[in-house]
Design a protein around this motif. Structure first.
Motif, mmCIF file in Angstrom:
data_model
loop_
_atom_site.group_PDB
_atom_site.id
_atom_site.type_symbol
_atom_site.label_atom_id
_atom_site.label_comp_id
_atom_site.label_asym_id
_atom_site.label_seq_id
_atom_site.Cartn_x
_atom_site.Cartn_y
_atom_site.Cartn_z
ATOM 1 N N PRO A 141 0.818 -1.221 0.000
ATOM 2 C CA PRO A 141 0.000 0.000 0.000
ATOM 3 C C PRO A 141 0.851 1.271 0.000
ATOM 4 C CG PRO A 141 0.115 -0.874 2.223
ATOM 5 C CD PRO A 141 0.802 -1.885 1.337
ATOM 6 N N ALA A 142 0.259 2.325 -0.526
ATOM 7 C CA ALA A 142 0.900 3.638 -0.531
ATOM 8 C C ALA A 142 0.045 4.622 0.262
ATOM 9 C CB ALA A 142 1.093 4.148 -1.954
ATOM 10 N N VAL A 143 0.700 5.416 1.092
ATOM 11 C CA VAL A 143 0.000 6.443 1.865
ATOM 12 C C VAL A 143 -0.656 7.455 0.933
ATOM 13 C CG1 VAL A 143 0.227 8.168 3.694
ATOM 14 C CG2 VAL A 143 1.696 6.133 3.720
ATOM 15 N N ASP A 144 0.036 7.826 -0.136
ATOM 16 C CA ASP A 144 -0.521 8.787 -1.092
ATOM 17 C C ASP A 144 -1.876 8.343 -1.609
ATOM 18 O OD1 ASP A 144 1.406 10.827 -1.149
ATOM 19 O OD2 ASP A 144 2.652 9.749 -2.591
ATOM 20 N N GLN A 145 -2.023 7.064 -1.918
ATOM 21 C CA GLN A 145 -3.282 6.550 -2.462
ATOM 22 C C GLN A 145 -4.425 6.701 -1.457
ATOM 23 O OE1 GLN A 145 -3.119 6.331 -5.701
ATOM 24 N NE2 GLN A 145 -3.318 4.163 -6.109
ATOM 25 N N THR A 146 -4.147 6.392 -0.205
ATOM 26 C CA THR A 146 -5.185 6.493 0.818
ATOM 27 C C THR A 146 -5.527 7.946 1.117
ATOM 28 O OG1 THR A 146 -4.466 4.397 1.790
ATOM 29 C CG2 THR A 146 -5.849 5.814 3.158
ATOM 30 N N PHE A 147 -4.518 8.805 1.263
ATOM 31 C CA PHE A 147 -4.781 10.223 1.516
ATOM 32 C C PHE A 147 -5.592 10.840 0.381
ATOM 33 C CE2 PHE A 147 -0.986 11.391 4.522
ATOM 34 C CZ PHE A 147 -1.586 10.661 5.532
ATOM 35 N N GLU A 148 -5.220 10.540 -0.856
ATOM 36 C CA GLU A 148 -5.959 11.097 -1.987
ATOM 37 C C GLU A 148 -7.400 10.609 -1.994
ATOM 38 O OE1 GLU A 148 -5.825 11.349 -6.883
ATOM 39 O OE2 GLU A 148 -4.134 10.491 -5.789
ATOM 40 N N SER A 149 -7.597 9.342 -1.647
ATOM 41 C CA SER A 149 -8.945 8.777 -1.611
ATOM 42 C C SER A 149 -9.816 9.485 -0.579
ATOM 43 C CB SER A 149 -8.863 7.277 -1.309
ATOM 44 O OG SER A 149 -10.138 6.725 -1.095
ATOM 45 N N ILE A 150 -9.288 9.686 0.623
ATOM 46 C CA ILE A 150 -10.126 10.309 1.659
ATOM 47 C C ILE A 150 -10.355 11.794 1.375
ATOM 48 C CG2 ILE A 150 -9.411 8.608 3.368
ATOM 49 C CD1 ILE A 150 -7.780 10.768 4.749
ATOM 50 N N SER A 151 -9.518 12.384 0.526
ATOM 51 C CA SER A 151 -9.748 13.792 0.172
ATOM 52 C C SER A 151 -11.070 13.974 -0.560
ATOM 53 C CB SER A 151 -8.596 14.327 -0.692
ATOM 54 O OG SER A 151 -8.668 13.845 -2.026
ATOM 55 N N ARG A 152 -11.598 12.920 -1.150
ATOM 56 C CA ARG A 152 -12.848 13.006 -1.906
ATOM 57 C C ARG A 152 -14.082 12.894 -1.015
ATOM 58 N NH1 ARG A 152 -10.149 8.815 -5.070
ATOM 59 N NH2 ARG A 152 -8.781 9.812 -6.590
#
Length: 227
Positions: A141-152
């Protein structure tokens, strides 16, 4: 019920401008707008992360009024072991995330090794989505992917935490978070990091609201989600 030993418990030139939540034509008082919004905590970490996660998660209280999403760089299999061990010592529930499960308050969800963890809103609930799209900067997993997802997520106040780890994973995701929603960002201090790379990257990009020693991160999380 889990047993627990009591423990002590801004922007670079290319970064989009962050517009704080609550600005606009909403006629409700700010205090009522904040209280009506749901809360979400997301933590990203890598090298030295298991120890750091134990310190933070074990200091969060039972009945925490928010779910916690955790991205720890680890290979398959090890994330489940980590979740089980943390669950045995924390007052909140800690588990390895499962695809399609509904996120609950007072529970920490650890992204499984070799899967990116994202979330989506469905019928007023937050649902976990696991996927094996390409690695990001070598991570899945990548932190960037999760952070970007929750930004939505439009109806949540968010707390993002970047802790010990090599590299810069999480920084690009924080740009999305800062630009799209109401978020407070906490970075672990150099003093307590095993590896200062990930927090240093976020701090250098002027995306961090507070820099905290590891022992003080849980208190900062609680302060933000209790507002």
């Amino acid at each position: 019920m889990n047993t627990h030993r009591n423990q002590k418990r801004h922007v670079s030139p290319e970064t989009p401008v962050y517009h704080p939540a609550g600005e606009g034509p909403d006629q409700q008082p700010a205090s009522k707008r904040r209280s009506a919004r749901k809360k979400l905590v997301c933590i990203g970490t890598s090298t030295g992360g298991p120890r750091a996660l134990q310190t933070v998660l074990a200091s969060l209280p039972e009945g925490l009024p928010a779910p916690v999403l955790v991205v720890q760089h680890m290979p398959p299999g090890f994330t489940r072991q980590l979740a089980n061990r943390l669950n045995s010592i924390c007052r909140i529930t800690v588990k390895e995330a499962e695809d399609g499960e509904i996120v609950q308050k007072g529970t920490a969800y650890i992204a499984p090794g070799d899967f990116h963890m994202k979330v989506r809103e469905q019928a007023g609930q937050m649902v976990i989505q696991l996927e094996q799209s390409p690695t990001v900067s070598g991570h899945r997993p990548a932190v960037d992917q999760t952070f970007e997802s929750i930004s939505r997520l439009k109806h949540y106040d968010k707390v993002a935490v970047v802790m010990t780890g090599m590299g810069s994973d999480g920084t690009k995701g924080l740009i999305h978070l800062k630009n799209e929603g109401n978020v407070k960002v906490i970075a672990e201090s150099k003093e307590s990091c095993i590896v200062y790379g990930m927090p240093r990257s976020a701090i250098a990009a002027n995306l961090v609201d507070e820099i905290k020693h590891l022992n003080d991160i849980a208190d900062a999380i609680i302060d933000y989600i209790s507002d």
